[in-house]
Design a protein around this motif. Structure first.
Motif, mmCIF file in Angstrom:
data_model
loop_
_atom_site.group_PDB
_atom_site.id
_atom_site.type_symbol
_atom_site.label_atom_id
_atom_site.label_comp_id
_atom_site.label_asym_id
_atom_site.label_seq_id
_atom_site.Cartn_x
_atom_site.Cartn_y
_atom_site.Cartn_z
ATOM 1 N N VAL A 1 4.632 2.925 0.089
ATOM 2 C CA VAL A 1 5.424 1.946 -0.668
ATOM 3 C C VAL A 1 6.923 2.177 -0.474
ATOM 4 O O VAL A 1 7.656 1.273 -0.093
ATOM 5 C CB VAL A 1 5.077 1.993 -2.174
ATOM 6 C CG1 VAL A 1 5.899 0.971 -2.960
ATOM 7 C CG2 VAL A 1 3.595 1.782 -2.401
ATOM 8 N N CYS A 2 7.356 3.428 -0.732
ATOM 9 C CA CYS A 2 8.804 3.655 -0.739
ATOM 10 C C CYS A 2 9.277 4.661 0.306
ATOM 11 O O CYS A 2 10.478 4.857 0.477
ATOM 12 C CB CYS A 2 9.249 4.097 -2.127
ATOM 13 S SG CYS A 2 8.708 5.757 -2.534
ATOM 14 N N CYS B 1 5.130 8.111 1.538
ATOM 15 C CA CYS B 1 4.598 7.105 0.628
ATOM 16 C C CYS B 1 4.619 5.742 1.329
ATOM 17 O O CYS B 1 5.657 5.329 1.847
ATOM 18 C CB CYS B 1 5.443 7.071 -0.628
ATOM 19 S SG CYS B 1 5.049 5.714 -1.738
ATOM 20 N N CYS C 1 3.328 9.951 -5.462
ATOM 21 C CA CYS C 1 4.638 9.835 -4.844
ATOM 22 C C CYS C 1 5.648 10.674 -5.616
ATOM 23 O O CYS C 1 5.701 10.616 -6.844
ATOM 24 C CB CYS C 1 5.069 8.372 -4.843
ATOM 25 S SG CYS C 1 6.678 8.144 -4.081
ATOM 26 N N CYS D 1 8.023 4.570 -8.648
ATOM 27 C CA CYS D 1 6.995 4.337 -7.638
ATOM 28 C C CYS D 1 5.641 4.772 -8.203
ATOM 29 O O CYS D 1 5.495 5.864 -8.707
ATOM 30 C CB CYS D 1 7.296 5.102 -6.348
ATOM 31 S SG CYS D 1 6.085 4.751 -5.075
ATOM 32 N N ASN E 1 8.578 10.179 -5.813
ATOM 33 C CA ASN E 1 9.614 9.272 -6.329
ATOM 34 C C ASN E 1 9.170 8.583 -7.630
ATOM 35 O O ASN E 1 9.722 7.569 -8.024
ATOM 36 C CB ASN E 1 9.914 8.215 -5.241
ATOM 37 C CG ASN E 1 11.204 7.454 -5.510
ATOM 38 O OD1 ASN E 1 12.104 7.974 -6.164
ATOM 39 N ND2 ASN E 1 11.283 6.222 -5.029
HETATM 40 ZN ZN LIG Z 1 6.579 5.983 -3.315
#
Ligand SMILES: [Zn+2]
Length: 389
Positions: free
Chosen positions: A291-292, A289, A305, A312, A307
């Motif tokens: 982002v995370c 991902c 994602c 997320c 998560n």
């Molecule tokens: Zn993520």
């Protein structure tokens, strides 16, 4: 009850055994104490006019069952005939087991073919002639596979007295509640075993699968496979209905049994019964991902994602508007490349004019919110120039 008498009067007219049909209010026929959730089906006094073949079969079976109840009970003698052959070379005695019919009674209605062997009426010390004889050899065979019909029969009686369909023992078992489920739920139970994959059907036979065998061999709470145990539980339920047993005691027994069983299962060693299905369920991670850093997995509506439970929001929608205007849907391969390189070359996009072209696509975070949007970069390929996007 008056209605039943009227129906019977209508139905018995002109039957060859009409004078053997007598309406009676005996407890054998009408027993209100046994009325439960499933009531009996009886014909009405309306005579059917135009029935299809199938409808006629169903109607006659209901009608005949109804009439049989008001016919005399069939009577027979359980007989064993011992025969000695009058010849010094032939040693030993011969036994013939079977029944001698005394009163045909209700069996007349459908000329019910019995599997019983009927023996001739003989008297002790009668001398009979040998008409014919032959010698046969037999090999014992393992019991046949169950069919749905025979399995239902076993469930009805929890394995008690199922050899003889009409035996008193079996009727007693059914009526006293010593049976698994109700007529309405038994077939469903068999279907469930099939759906889970413990049994499978071959022609009419029900066969236990490898998975089914493994669960029986390894499952630690053996009582759950015990017909008698299940039968006793069902019997207790029916006793509660008759107020012979208290609900509280039963619940205590069940709670106790469940607690012990769950502990036994928890304490048992882990055995993998079906590795194939476990592999199938393993989820493929397509990339990281942006982002995370957690894994991106495929869902029904998009690639998101893993998560997401922690908030997320990264997702690539399968029905993304920008891509669908160019007649494209994100594929697994596209997502994998995009996540790995931050850019993916997509071939065969469709322009507003209907021309095909290729482009490099990026999926970038919007500067003013947490969402992502597609960015497109044309590639200067000969095809793109020609098509004049
Ligand atoms: Zn993520």
């Amino acid at each position: 009850m008056g209605k039943a008498a009227k129906v019977l009067d209508n139905l018995k007219k002109d039957l060859p055994y009409e004078n053997e049909i007598n309406f009676s209010k005996t407890k054998r026929v009408f027993d209100n104490s046994k009325v439960e959730s499933h009531s009996a089906i009886i014909p009405t006094y309306l005579m059917p006019k135009s029935l299809t073949t199938d409808e006629e079969i169903v109607y006659n079976s209901i009608k005949n069952r109804f009439i049989m109840q008001f016919m005399p009970v069939a009577e027979y003698e359980e007989t064993i005939i011992t025969t000695k052959v009058n010849h010094s070379d032939i040693k030993g005695i011969f036994l013939s087991k079977g029944k001698v019919q005394l009163i045909e009674g209700w069996k007349k209605v459908e000329k019910i073919e019995s599997k019983d062997t009927f023996l001739p009426n003989v008297n002790i010390n009668d001398i009979v002639n040998i008409v014919d004889y032959n010698m046969t050899s037999h090999v014992t065979k393992p019991p046949k596979h169950h069919t749905e019909k025979t399995l239902l029969r076993v469930m009805e009686t929890c394995g008690k007295g199922h050899e003889d369909e009409n035996s008193e023992e079996m009727m007693a078992a059914v009526l006293s509640g010593f049976s698994i489920g109700t007529p309405a739920t038994r077939a469903e139970t068999i279907k469930k075993l099939k759906d889970v994959g413990y049994i499978t059907s071959q022609n009419k036979n029900l066969i236990c699968t490898e998975l089914g065998k493994k669960i029986v061999e390894t499952f630690p709470v053996k009582q759950l496979f015990d017909l008698e145990f299940t039968g006793r539980l069902e019997k207790t339920l029916s006793d509660i209905e008759k107020q012979k047993f208290s609900k509280e005691n039963f619940i205590n027994l069940i709670v106790d049994f469940t607690t012990k069983s769950v502990n036994t299962i928890k304490g048992d060693k882990d055995i993998i019964l079906n590795e194939v299905s476990k592999e199938k369920r393993e989820i493929e991670v397509l990339g990281k991902c942006p982002v995370c850093g957690h894994g991106i997995i495929e869902g029904t509506k998009g690639f998101g994602c893993s998560n997401w439970k922690n908030g997320c929001k990264f997702v690539i929608w399968k029905n993304d508007k920008f891509l669908s205007t160019m007649k494209k849907k994100p594929t697994k391969t596209m997502v994998k490349t995009l996540l790995k390189n931050g850019v993916v070359q997509v071939k065969g996009l469709t322009s507003k004019k209907g021309n095909k072209f290729d482009a490099n696509l990026r999926y970038e975070k919007n500067p003013d919110n947490d969402y992502f949007s597609w960015k497109m970069e044309f590639i200067n390929t000969p095809q793109n120039q020609k098509s004049n996007v």
